[in-house]
Design an enzyme around this catalytic site. Structure first.
Site, PDB file in Angstrom:
ATOM      1  N   ASN A 147     -34.053  15.123  16.352  1.00 48.54           N
ATOM      2  CA  ASN A 147     -33.220  14.350  17.377  1.00 48.54           C
ATOM      3  C   ASN A 147     -31.863  15.072  17.681  1.00 48.54           C
ATOM      4  OD1 ASN A 147     -32.453  14.073  14.638  1.00 48.54           O
ATOM      5  ND2 ASN A 147     -31.214  12.046  14.988  1.00 48.54           N
TER       6      ASN A 147
ATOM      7  N   ARG B 140      -3.045   8.490 -11.107  1.00 47.96           N
ATOM      8  CA  ARG B 140      -4.334   8.623 -12.080  1.00 47.96           C
ATOM      9  C   ARG B 140      -5.613   8.989 -11.281  1.00 47.96           C
ATOM     10  NH1 ARG B 140      -3.877   3.301 -15.171  1.00 47.96           N
ATOM     11  NH2 ARG B 140      -2.164   2.620 -13.722  1.00 47.96           N
TER      12      ARG B 140
ATOM     13  N   ALA C 279       1.087  -1.337   0.067  1.00 51.51           N
ATOM     14  CA  ALA C 279       0.122  -0.035  -0.116  1.00 51.51           C
ATOM     15  C   ALA C 279       0.871   1.229  -0.045  1.00 51.51           C
ATOM     16  CB  ALA C 279      -0.941   0.011   1.088  1.00 51.51           C
TER      17      ALA C 279
END
Ligand code: UD1
Ligand code: MG
Length: 420
Positions: free
Chosen positions: A354, A17, A11
């Site tokens: 709420n 891109r 990773a």
């Protein structure tokens, strides 16, 4: 000595891109980051531990994964072989297998990883490569086999001869290696190729030259090994995952009217005979009972629990809503942080208020209530069972069981007023 199975997730790459300020690996598919999906896949496949090689924008990746993995650091992107070698300190004292996964190949199935590991152990192979047969293999490394069918090596597109480019079997970039032999082979890799990189696939050839057995497992479902390099591919993979999840629920007896326009995230349970109309989104961490009817255009968010025979209609958003059997919320409602009793009917336009800007509060609605249209329920508030709320009310006080609550201005009619 203990035979470990370790997963290594690559990773560190840049992901140019994606045209993004964010690392490619923290982009989300269905609410979950690419790299997190890969780590979860590794864990579900039954490995003992996961090591992630990070580099470019590593803080972002580490923020997502936290302490669920160990980290190795690659300062310079010198190739996949170099990336794996950065994890040497975690591997050098261990025996067993290491399975290498790519952080940007996010919809691989745990069963596929498990099968790769099992085949590698069964066949006593030092390297087992996950491969696929592609009609258009352009861009991928090609699998080189001898006349006996044994895998000899992998050639990258940029290094391949015209004849090699005709090979349809490609390297998925996912491997299972013997830990100690991998480390030895990695040290022999040289960047003498078109890209001047240390190629991980070169270890297959190096092991073969040493007389070590190598092999391959061909993936059955080619969509599993699709990678994400740009935002078009991100969309494509979201579609593939969407179909996979929708089909899973259909096989379990859920009726989905439009498989292309139903969005169900991971970790959702749905009972049989529930019908889902188009444009319904169900987020993760939701349980839905049997014989419910949802949508069209319903949005059921995290933390919801719907009993059997619940109806959630058009333009209804639910969040952390616990809904009892046979209750109906047929149109245009927001019901958040609430309990709705069995057989209660929530009228069109009802909302739970709420959130006061600081805190979220709960609305509790008993069984068999009838809530008229366009009612505001200002939380915290409780409606007793069998209560009846008049249309247009703004309810700020608790309502006792079996009673009628009206909370609105009385209407005044002024005779002849409009003629003046
Ligand atoms: C790689 C394989 C190719 C295979 C393809 C499958 C090599 C040399 N080639 O090519 O045979 O068909 O995957 O998708 O491995 N990474 C790092 N550090 C680096 C370089 C890469 O961490 O220095 C990570 C990337 O973030 C990515 C993974 O390794 O997750 C693969 O790298 P990538 O550059 O995409 O390799 P490919 O050229 O696609
Ligand atoms: Mg790639």
């Amino acid at each position: 000595m203990k035979q470990n199975v370790i997963a290594l997730v690559l990773a560190a790459g840049k992901g140019t891109r994606m045209k993004s300020e964010k690392s490619k690996l923290v982009h989300k598919i269905y609410g979950k980051e690419l790299v997190k999906r890969v780590v979860e896949t590794a864990k579900k496949s039954g490995v003992d531990e996961v090591i992630t090689v990070v580099g470019y924008k590593k803080e972002q990746v580490q923020l997502v994964l936290g302490d669920s993995v160990k980290y190795a650091y690659q300062e310079e992107m010198l190739g996949t072989g170099h990336a794996v070698l950065q994890a040497e300190k975690y591997l050098k004292d261990k025996n067993g297998k290491v399975v290498v996964l790519c952080g940007d190949v996010p919809i691989l199935r745990p069963e596929t990883v498990r099968n790769l590991i099992d085949k590698s152990i069964e066949n006593k192979e030092y390297a087992t490569v996950l491969t696929a047969i592609y009609s258009n293999p352009t861009g991928y490394g090609r699998i080189i086999r001898d006349i006996g069918g044994n895998i000899k090596g992998i050639v990258e597109e940029k290094d391949a001869t015209e004849a090699q480019k005709e090979i349809k079997e490609i390297n998925a970039g996912i491997y299972c290696f013997d830990i100690q032999e991998l480390l030895q082979a990695l040290k022999k890799i040289e960047p003498n190729n078109a890209q001047k990189e240390y190629y991980l696939p070169d270890v297959v050839r190096i092991m073969n030259e040493k007389g070590l057995k190598t092999g391959a497992v061909i993936v059955e479902d080619n969509t599993e090994i699709l990678g994400v390099n740009d935002k078009m591919q991100l969309e494509l993979l979201t579609k593939v995952l969407k179909l996979r999840i929708n089909q899973y629920h259909m096989k379990n007896g859920v009726t989905i009217e439009d498989i292309d326009n139903t969005y169900i995230y991971d970790d959702v349970e749905i009972g049989t005979d529930t019908v889902i109309h188009p444009n319904t989104t169900i987020k993760g961490d939701v349980i839905i009972g049997k014989d419910c009817e949802l949508g069209p255009n319903a949005y059921i968010r995290e933390g919801c629990k719907l009993a059997d025979k619940v109806k959630v209609g058009s333009f209804v958003e639910l969040k952390k809503a616990i809904v009892g059997e046979g209750a109906k919320i047929p149109h245009l409602s927001y019901m958040g942080d609430c309990e709705i009793g069995a057989k209660t009917n929530v009228g069109c336009g009802t909302i739970t208020c709420n959130y006061d800007g600081f805190n979220k509060s709960k609305t509790i609605i008993g069984d068999n209530c009838f809530i008229g249209s366009n009612v505001n329920l200002v939380a915290p508030v409780t409606l007793g069972k069998n209560s009846f709320i008049a249309a247009g009310s703004t309810i700020t006080n608790n309502v006792p069981a079996d009673s009628l609550a009206i909370a609105r201005e009385r209407q005044i009619n002024k005779d002849g007023w409009n003629k003046k």
